[in-house]
Design a protein around this motif. Structure first.
Motif, PDB file in Angstrom:
ATOM      1  N   ARG A 106       0.845  -1.130  -0.023  1.00 45.09           N
ATOM      2  CA  ARG A 106       0.074   0.266   0.128  1.00 45.09           C
ATOM      3  C   ARG A 106       0.782   1.271  -0.023  1.00 45.09           C
ATOM      4  N   LEU A 110       0.788   4.305  -2.880  1.00 49.74           N
ATOM      5  CA  LEU A 110       0.622   5.664  -2.393  1.00 49.74           C
ATOM      6  C   LEU A 110       1.730   6.634  -2.888  1.00 49.74           C
ATOM      7  N   LEU A 329      -4.143   4.380   7.190  1.00 45.57           N
ATOM      8  CA  LEU A 329      -4.485   4.269   5.546  1.00 45.57           C
ATOM      9  C   LEU A 329      -5.792   4.417   5.473  1.00 45.57           C
ATOM     10  N   ASP A 330      -6.466   3.404   6.210  1.00 46.39           N
ATOM     11  CA  ASP A 330      -7.986   3.162   6.059  1.00 46.39           C
ATOM     12  C   ASP A 330      -8.656   4.398   6.321  1.00 46.39           C
ATOM     13  N   PHE A 332      -7.311   7.495   6.422  1.00 44.08           N
ATOM     14  CA  PHE A 332      -7.333   8.431   5.298  1.00 44.08           C
ATOM     15  C   PHE A 332      -8.193   8.199   4.303  1.00 44.08           C
ATOM     16  N   GLU A 333      -8.576   7.076   3.822  1.00 47.04           N
ATOM     17  CA  GLU A 333      -9.674   6.835   2.690  1.00 47.04           C
ATOM     18  C   GLU A 333     -11.125   7.167   3.241  1.00 47.04           C
ATOM     19  N   SER A 334     -11.296   6.345   4.404  1.00 51.92           N
ATOM     20  CA  SER A 334     -12.597   6.631   4.535  1.00 51.92           C
ATOM     21  C   SER A 334     -13.238   7.572   5.210  1.00 51.92           C
ATOM     22  N   GLU A 335     -12.284   8.504   5.486  1.00 46.98           N
ATOM     23  CA  GLU A 335     -12.549   9.851   6.381  1.00 46.98           C
ATOM     24  C   GLU A 335     -12.238  10.922   5.299  1.00 46.98           C
ATOM     25  N   ASP A 336     -11.790  10.506   4.210  1.00 47.35           N
ATOM     26  CA  ASP A 336     -11.578  11.890   3.110  1.00 47.35           C
ATOM     27  C   ASP A 336     -10.510  12.816   3.801  1.00 47.35           C
ATOM     28  N   THR A 337      -9.677  12.187   4.792  1.00 49.61           N
ATOM     29  CA  THR A 337      -8.761  13.321   5.637  1.00 49.61           C
ATOM     30  C   THR A 337      -8.232  14.299   4.742  1.00 49.61           C
TER      31      THR A 337
END
Ligand code: PLP
Length: 450
Positions: A106, A110, A329-330, A332-337
């Motif tokens: 991953r 990135l 990393l999850d 960052f994705e799921s929360e649109d950080t």
């Protein structure tokens, strides 16, 4: 019945006493530390730290620049707990595990193009030390004239950690000068001055293994920002001379400057990318040195050839830390950080406008969520930056300055309301500390006259 001395919950005084008697704090003058009342952090919630008395403080420097999504994030907590139910630690020497392998894949996905190999360690210092050693050994193994590439180019006021290799390419005299007899020489150039780098490379490229930089912002230097286009030119110059570029993103990585990695902003792909701090969202010690297939392949051969990279730490690739990093990393994705960070970066810029206008402030600089509020030149015995931090603590925020530069590095997940409150607290603390500092000589004179 055994001695129960250590079993009972110690009082605040006992903790302070043990601390003063037995601890030695990092980057801390112990004499001054022991004169102050220590704050003992007991727990945390979101972007607040909570002390043993239940007082809450905004974590204004992300627990030394590493916290990303706040403390006790359910996703990351759950991932670490889940891993605990499987195994807390096993070695990467002779074994692998799912978390380390998935995280490597991953990170490669990135990272800027070409970085396809991940070497784990457990601190930012190790990540940069490893990049230096790999670059050096690569050229040695290339043989011929390349064995002359034993030196590095680094930036004035650069900081890459505290192990001796990292210190050798460090440029902050206050931290590094004491060790000079132990260090290898590096060519030190002026940050932001690509022409000077060009000169050094024109004259010395054949003896240089790599150029090492903190891309865009030199954090420990006091959040010194490089001019736009500088990193891009550094990359071009390295390419022209076939010298490796090491980007130390230990501080800038994982969204700090507004993009996942700072070097993306100049469309630069380094030969080595050093990551730490935010890699586990600030949960656990894990670092990584990413490099290219070219570098990796330069170490291939039969064992007798001596091309093995003989470096590794006991806790390299620790499974709990990898689980935290994957959950990071999850999140960052799921929360649109990164998406949600952009308006907060703009808000922070607006909030800092009036701070920059304060007569007590010489300059406000930085990028994204890496801010330095420079209070200018002051008598170091006043420790003005430290006084501001003490004032901020009274008002409900934990910050830690770099000399007289007040650092603001909140977790990326901080709410707009808390960001406002943090800047308000810091502005009020600067006013209070500066007022007290200018009062002090008068009080002292008056006391003498009395
Ligand atoms: C750019 C940079 N590199 C390396 C380091 C060292 O990281 P660590 O403290 O995890 O060894 C730091 C720490 O602040 C840093 O800012």
């Amino acid at each position: 019945m055994g001695d129960r001395k250590w079993a009972s919950a110690p009082s605040r005084e006992t903790v302070a006493d043990w601390d003063r008697s037995h601890l030695w704090h990092p980057f801390t003058q112990q004499r001054d530390w022991c004169r102050e009342e220590p704050v003992a952090i007991e727990r945390a919630e979101g972007t607040d730290l909570i002390d043993a008395e239940g007082r809450r403080y905004i974590d204004g420097v992300s627990s030394l620049w590493c916290n990303v999504h706040g403390h006790r994030h359910p996703l990351i907590d759950g991932a670490v707990r889940g891993q605990l139910d499987r195994v807390a630690h096993s070695t990467m020497l002779g074994l692998t595990h799912r978390g380390a392998a998935e995280l490597a894949a991953r990170l490669v996905d990135l990272a800027p193009p070409g970085l396809s190999r991940v070497f784990y360690s457990d601190s930012g210092s190790s990540a940069t030390e490893i990049a230096l050693k790999m670059a050096f050994q690569y050229w040695r193994q290339r043989g011929g004239q390349h064995t002359r590439r034993t030196s590095f180019v680094s930036l004035r006021d650069g900081y890459h950690g505290d192990t001796l290799g990292a210190v050798s390419v460090g440029g902050i005299d206050l931290f590094h000068a004491a060790y000079s007899p132990l260090l290898f020489q590096s060519h030190r150039v002026e940050p932001g001055d690509a022409d000077q780098l060009e000169c050094v490379l024109d004259f010395h490229a054949e003896e240089i293994a790599a150029v090492i930089v903190e891309p865009l912002v030199q954090g420990a230097a006091g959040m010194r920002v490089q001019p736009p286009g500088y990193l891009r030119r550094v990359r071009e110059l390295c390419d022209r001379h076939d010298v490796f570029l090491i980007c130390d993103e230990v501080a800038t990585g994982f969204g700090r400057t507004g993009t996942m990695f700072a070097c993306e902003q100049e469309r630069v792909a380094p030969d080595f990318l050093c990551l730490g701090k935010g890699l586990t969202a600030g949960y656990l010690p894990l670092a990584a040195t990413l490099t290219t297939e070219r570098v990796h392949d330069g170490f291939l051969g039969s064992p007798e050839e001596g091309r093995t990279f003989f470096h590794g730490h006991t806790f390299t690739g620790n499974p709990l830390a990898c689980a935290a990093a994957l959950a990071n990393l999850d999140a960052f994705e799921s929360e649109d950080t990164l998406l949600r960070l952009q308006p907060k970066i703009r808000l922070l810029g607006e909030l800092l406008g009036p701070v920059a206008e304060m007569p007590e402030v010489a300059e406000v600089r930085g990028r994204g969520f890496m801010i330095g509020i420079d209070l200018g030149e002051h008598d170091p015995t006043i420790r003005l930056g430290h006084q501001v931090a003490l004032e901020a603590r009274e008002r409900g925020a934990i910050i830690r300055p770099l000399g007289d530069v007040v650092v603001l590095m909140p977790p990326l997940a901080i709410s707009a309301a808390d960001l406002r409150r943090l800047v308000e607290i810091v502005a009020a603390s600067i006013l209070a500390a500066c007022a007290a500092a200018t009062d002090e000589p008068i009080t002292a004179e008056l006391a003498q006259a009395a």
